[in-house]
Design an enzyme around this catalytic site. Sequence first.
Site, PDB file in Angstrom:
ATOM      1  N   SER A   1       0.801  -1.228   0.000  1.00 17.35           N
ATOM      2  CA  SER A   1       0.000   0.000   0.000  1.00 17.35           C
ATOM      3  C   SER A   1       0.832   1.276   0.000  1.00 17.35           C
ATOM      4  CB  SER A   1      -0.932   0.019   1.216  1.00 17.35           C
ATOM      5  OG  SER A   1      -0.190  -0.129   2.419  1.00 17.35           O
TER       6      SER A   1
ATOM      7  N   GLU B   1      -4.730   9.576  12.188  1.00 14.10           N
ATOM      8  CA  GLU B   1      -3.276   9.699  12.332  1.00 14.10           C
ATOM      9  C   GLU B   1      -2.654   8.402  11.848  1.00 14.10           C
ATOM     10  OE1 GLU B   1      -1.983  10.847  16.180  1.00 14.10           O
ATOM     11  OE2 GLU B   1      -3.148  12.712  16.217  1.00 14.10           O
TER      12      GLU B   1
ATOM     13  N   HIS C   1       1.083   5.415   5.865  1.00 15.91           N
ATOM     14  CA  HIS C   1       0.665   5.762   4.506  1.00 15.91           C
ATOM     15  C   HIS C   1       0.783   7.257   4.235  1.00 15.91           C
ATOM     16  CE1 HIS C   1      -1.438   1.915   5.424  1.00 15.91           C
ATOM     17  NE2 HIS C   1      -0.922   1.632   4.240  1.00 15.91           N
TER      18      HIS C   1
END
Length: 340
Positions: free
Chosen positions: A128, A307, A311
């Site tokens: 990701s 938070e 990422h």
Amino acid sequence: MILKFNFEPIVKNDFINVSGSTLYNREQGYGFETFKFRVDVPNGNYDIKLALRNFKKDVTSATVMVFPRRLMIKDAQIKRGDIYEEEFTVNVKNEKIIFEIETDGAEVCSIEVKEAQNPIVIYLAGDSTVCDQENLPYAGWGQALGCFFKKGVSISNHAYSGRSSKSFIEEGRLTKILENIKEGDYLFIQFGHNDQKDDKRHTEANTTFKIMLKVYIDEARKRGAVPVLVTPVARRHFDENGKIVGSGLHFDYPKAMRELAEEENVFLIDLLQMSSQLFEKLGVEESKKLFVHAKPGEYPQFPEGVEDNTHFNMYGAYEIAKLVVEGIRKVNLKLKEYLR
């Protein structure tokens, strides 16, 4: 295949003349969808030539993204009366190119789409932190990599959220890359975030992780492509002294990757080292700007705020992609000849 679109009021005979009222429909294969311009094309690689003009301000800026939110031009500065032209190559996997242009005053003059002839393709395998994130405010560094390259290099991003070096193979994602990768292409491989998870994705750093990575290396080389190992980008985990620690450094996985690169004589971009240095240089507070941190109500999907220290937002993705480019130069990949 060549498609040429003219957006100016003056009719051009060798272009398809469109206006703001030219809405997309499937039969036509092009048009506007909510302020974005869509062109339907077969999957493949395409050279894009884009022309913008500034009529309104002393200096205006323009940023160009293509579906799915891949950054191709960042903050181009255009003086009043000037026409800005840029060319780049895009990879299409969803049979469409959607142009999203953010500007404070520039207008689109023309867009030309032409099938690319034998471009160099950089295939990305990862998780990701690399993948094409379609939803704001998230972005993977693979989405920003294209804006650093001239026409002739295309980014084919196959990275996918939540995948480890093992699950990426098990799900057939490497197979899809290998169906198309050719001599002279590149395979960038970044794993480690999810290999450390205690579930079916897990690999052991010094054994099965190396075994999995060697599959990527061997299969790329069989096809004449260049494998490049990329150590996992750091997480934003600071200690009281402002140093990245613990899971922020991914335990033994980067070390295993460095050892494998030496054993197999493979190019290695040490993104962990570069990114942890960047975060430490920025500091605890300033480094938040790279990540998905939002206040309550700032994004509808996060009513209580968020938070996320793993990422990136698009600014962070761009800064990390810049480090990958620095790594390309540092290890002296031939790709450096195509950098803007």
